[in-house]
Design a protein around this motif. Structure first.
Motif, PDB file in Angstrom:
ATOM      1  N   ASP A 156       0.820  -1.205   0.000  1.00 16.15           N
ATOM      2  CA  ASP A 156       0.000   0.000   0.000  1.00 16.15           C
ATOM      3  C   ASP A 156       0.859   1.263   0.000  1.00 16.15           C
ATOM      4  O   ASP A 156       0.515   2.239  -0.647  1.00 16.15           O
ATOM      5  CB  ASP A 156      -0.951   0.019   1.192  1.00 16.15           C
ATOM      6  N   ILE A 157       1.952   1.249   0.715  1.00 13.22           N
ATOM      7  CA  ILE A 157       2.852   2.398   0.743  1.00 13.22           C
ATOM      8  C   ILE A 157       3.432   2.620  -0.648  1.00 13.22           C
ATOM      9  O   ILE A 157       3.562   3.756  -1.098  1.00 13.22           O
ATOM     10  CB  ILE A 157       3.959   2.205   1.802  1.00 13.22           C
ATOM     11  N   LYS A 158       3.754   1.555  -1.335  1.00 11.35           N
ATOM     12  CA  LYS A 158       4.258   1.657  -2.710  1.00 11.35           C
ATOM     13  C   LYS A 158       3.195   2.260  -3.621  1.00 11.35           C
ATOM     14  O   LYS A 158       3.481   3.111  -4.456  1.00 11.35           O
ATOM     15  CB  LYS A 158       4.668   0.279  -3.244  1.00 11.35           C
ATOM     16  N   LYS A 159       1.928   1.836  -3.462  1.00 13.24           N
ATOM     17  CA  LYS A 159       0.836   2.390  -4.270  1.00 13.24           C
ATOM     18  C   LYS A 159       0.622   3.866  -3.972  1.00 13.24           C
ATOM     19  O   LYS A 159       0.376   4.660  -4.872  1.00 13.24           O
ATOM     20  CB  LYS A 159      -0.462   1.620  -4.016  1.00 13.24           C
ATOM     21  N   LEU A 160       0.701   4.210  -2.709  1.00 12.62           N
ATOM     22  CA  LEU A 160       0.542   5.599  -2.300  1.00 12.62           C
ATOM     23  C   LEU A 160       1.625   6.463  -2.953  1.00 12.62           C
ATOM     24  O   LEU A 160       1.338   7.522  -3.513  1.00 12.62           O
ATOM     25  CB  LEU A 160       0.619   5.703  -0.778  1.00 12.62           C
ATOM     26  N   GLY A 161       2.855   5.996  -2.919  1.00 13.59           N
ATOM     27  CA  GLY A 161       3.965   6.718  -3.545  1.00 13.59           C
ATOM     28  C   GLY A 161       3.812   6.828  -5.046  1.00 13.59           C
ATOM     29  O   GLY A 161       4.101   7.874  -5.636  1.00 13.59           O
ATOM     30  N   ALA A 162       3.351   5.747  -5.670  1.00 14.42           N
ATOM     31  CA  ALA A 162       3.147   5.768  -7.123  1.00 14.42           C
ATOM     32  C   ALA A 162       2.084   6.785  -7.507  1.00 14.42           C
ATOM     33  O   ALA A 162       2.214   7.495  -8.516  1.00 14.42           O
ATOM     34  CB  ALA A 162       2.769   4.375  -7.620  1.00 14.42           C
ATOM     35  N   LEU A 163       1.037   6.883  -6.710  1.00 18.61           N
ATOM     36  CA  LEU A 163      -0.017   7.861  -6.975  1.00 18.61           C
ATOM     37  C   LEU A 163       0.532   9.279  -6.797  1.00 18.61           C
ATOM     38  O   LEU A 163       0.268  10.165  -7.624  1.00 18.61           O
ATOM     39  CB  LEU A 163      -1.212   7.631  -6.057  1.00 18.61           C
ATOM     40  N   ALA A 164       1.317   9.498  -5.754  1.00 22.56           N
ATOM     41  CA  ALA A 164       1.923  10.814  -5.532  1.00 22.56           C
ATOM     42  C   ALA A 164       2.809  11.192  -6.718  1.00 22.56           C
ATOM     43  O   ALA A 164       2.763  12.329  -7.206  1.00 22.56           O
ATOM     44  CB  ALA A 164       2.722  10.816  -4.231  1.00 22.56           C
ATOM     45  N   ARG A 165       3.614  10.251  -7.214  1.00 23.85           N
ATOM     46  CA  ARG A 165       4.485  10.500  -8.365  1.00 23.85           C
ATOM     47  C   ARG A 165       3.660  10.848  -9.602  1.00 23.85           C
ATOM     48  O   ARG A 165       3.953  11.815 -10.319  1.00 23.85           O
ATOM     49  CB  ARG A 165       5.358   9.290  -8.676  1.00 23.85           C
ATOM     50  N   LYS A 166       2.619  10.060  -9.845  1.00 24.62           N
ATOM     51  CA  LYS A 166       1.773  10.287 -11.024  1.00 24.62           C
ATOM     52  C   LYS A 166       1.174  11.701 -10.993  1.00 24.62           C
ATOM     53  O   LYS A 166       1.177  12.404 -12.006  1.00 24.62           O
ATOM     54  CB  LYS A 166       0.657   9.242 -11.049  1.00 24.62           C
ATOM     55  N   LEU A 167       0.695  12.117  -9.832  1.00 26.74           N
ATOM     56  CA  LEU A 167       0.095  13.444  -9.709  1.00 26.74           C
ATOM     57  C   LEU A 167       1.137  14.556  -9.867  1.00 26.74           C
ATOM     58  O   LEU A 167       0.862  15.593 -10.480  1.00 26.74           O
ATOM     59  CB  LEU A 167      -0.629  13.568  -8.370  1.00 26.74           C
ATOM     60  N   ARG A 168       2.346  14.334  -9.347  1.00 32.80           N
ATOM     61  CA  ARG A 168       3.420  15.327  -9.513  1.00 32.80           C
ATOM     62  C   ARG A 168       3.775  15.489 -10.983  1.00 32.80           C
ATOM     63  O   ARG A 168       3.915  16.615 -11.480  1.00 32.80           O
ATOM     64  CB  ARG A 168       4.667  14.918  -8.722  1.00 32.80           C
ATOM     65  N   ILE A 169       3.876  14.382 -11.683  1.00 38.26           N
ATOM     66  CA  ILE A 169       4.214  14.422 -13.108  1.00 38.26           C
ATOM     67  C   ILE A 169       3.102  15.098 -13.900  1.00 38.26           C
ATOM     68  O   ILE A 169       3.366  15.907 -14.796  1.00 38.26           O
ATOM     69  CB  ILE A 169       4.513  12.999 -13.629  1.00 38.26           C
ATOM     70  N   GLN A 170       1.840  14.804 -13.553  1.00 36.13           N
ATOM     71  CA  GLN A 170       0.720  15.456 -14.221  1.00 36.13           C
ATOM     72  C   GLN A 170       0.735  16.967 -13.984  1.00 36.13           C
ATOM     73  O   GLN A 170       0.286  17.730 -14.839  1.00 36.13           O
ATOM     74  CB  GLN A 170      -0.612  14.873 -13.752  1.00 36.13           C
ATOM     75  N   ALA A 171       1.240  17.380 -12.822  1.00 38.45           N
ATOM     76  CA  ALA A 171       1.353  18.805 -12.508  1.00 38.45           C
ATOM     77  C   ALA A 171       2.572  19.441 -13.198  1.00 38.45           C
ATOM     78  O   ALA A 171       2.823  20.634 -13.043  1.00 38.45           O
ATOM     79  CB  ALA A 171       1.441  19.012 -10.996  1.00 38.45           C
ATOM     80  N   LYS A 172       3.324  18.605 -13.936  1.00 39.38           N
ATOM     81  CA  LYS A 172       4.507  19.048 -14.676  1.00 39.38           C
ATOM     82  C   LYS A 172       5.574  19.673 -13.768  1.00 39.38           C
ATOM     83  O   LYS A 172       6.158  20.709 -14.080  1.00 39.38           O
ATOM     84  CB  LYS A 172       4.112  20.012 -15.793  1.00 39.38           C
ATOM     85  N   LEU A 173       5.800  19.016 -12.642  1.00 39.58           N
ATOM     86  CA  LEU A 173       6.799  19.478 -11.684  1.00 39.58           C
ATOM     87  C   LEU A 173       7.909  18.446 -11.534  1.00 39.58           C
ATOM     88  O   LEU A 173       7.644  17.241 -11.514  1.00 39.58           O
ATOM     89  CB  LEU A 173       6.164  19.704 -10.307  1.00 39.58           C
ATOM     90  N   SER A 174       9.130  18.930 -11.411  1.00 40.81           N
ATOM     91  CA  SER A 174      10.244  18.041 -11.062  1.00 40.81           C
ATOM     92  C   SER A 174      10.140  17.741  -9.572  1.00 40.81           C
ATOM     93  O   SER A 174       9.386  18.397  -8.837  1.00 40.81           O
ATOM     94  CB  SER A 174      11.575  18.724 -11.371  1.00 40.81           C
ATOM     95  N   GLN A 175      10.919  16.767  -9.116  1.00 44.61           N
ATOM     96  CA  GLN A 175      10.942  16.494  -7.680  1.00 44.61           C
ATOM     97  C   GLN A 175      11.420  17.713  -6.912  1.00 44.61           C
ATOM     98  O   GLN A 175      10.887  18.034  -5.846  1.00 44.61           O
ATOM     99  CB  GLN A 175      11.826  15.282  -7.374  1.00 44.61           C
ATOM    100  N   ALA A 176      12.401  18.411  -7.438  1.00 47.35           N
ATOM    101  CA  ALA A 176      12.929  19.599  -6.752  1.00 47.35           C
ATOM    102  C   ALA A 176      11.873  20.699  -6.677  1.00 47.35           C
ATOM    103  O   ALA A 176      11.731  21.360  -5.643  1.00 47.35           O
ATOM    104  CB  ALA A 176      14.183  20.105  -7.471  1.00 47.35           C
ATOM    105  N   GLN A 177      11.128  20.898  -7.763  1.00 46.40           N
ATOM    106  CA  GLN A 177      10.068  21.914  -7.765  1.00 46.40           C
ATOM    107  C   GLN A 177       8.965  21.545  -6.771  1.00 46.40           C
ATOM    108  O   GLN A 177       8.455  22.405  -6.054  1.00 46.40           O
ATOM    109  CB  GLN A 177       9.481  22.071  -9.164  1.00 46.40           C
ATOM    110  N   ALA A 178       8.603  20.272  -6.753  1.00 46.20           N
ATOM    111  CA  ALA A 178       7.570  19.815  -5.811  1.00 46.20           C
ATOM    112  C   ALA A 178       8.042  20.012  -4.378  1.00 46.20           C
ATOM    113  O   ALA A 178       7.276  20.456  -3.519  1.00 46.20           O
ATOM    114  CB  ALA A 178       7.233  18.345  -6.073  1.00 46.20           C
TER     115      ALA A 178
END
Length: 83
Positions: free
Chosen positions: A9-31
């Motif tokens: 579940d933690i892996k799924k939660l992280g994957a969802l967070a990543r997907k949403l960050r990418i959809q927001a067109k943000l790098s990890q540093a920007q996020a």
């Protein structure tokens, strides 16, 4: 009844967070800058590195999906449902 997140579940939660960050067109540093944390915390949250980073993943989901996950929630095939 309080339920804890399993490793998967933690892996799924992280994957969802990543997907949403990418959809927001943000790098990890920007996020990280937007959320007031570090790039390494964003990376750890997205990769499900442990319960220590659940708060970061939830903060990402709230910010980038424009929703609240403050109440009880359940992981169902990668989608968070807020009750």
């Amino acid at each position: 009844m309080v339920e804890t997140l399993s490793y998967l579940d933690i892996k799924k939660l992280g994957a969802l967070a990543r997907k949403l960050r990418i959809q927001a067109k943000l790098s990890q540093a920007q996020a990280a800058n937007r959320l007031g944390t570090t790039q390494s915390n964003i990376s750890a949250a997205e990769n499900g590195k442990g319960t220590r980073y659940i708060g970061v993943a939830l903060k990402m989901i709230e910010e980038f999906a424009d929703c609240s996950v403050s109440g009880p929630f359940y992981m169902v095939t990668g989608i968070i449902i807020d009750d």
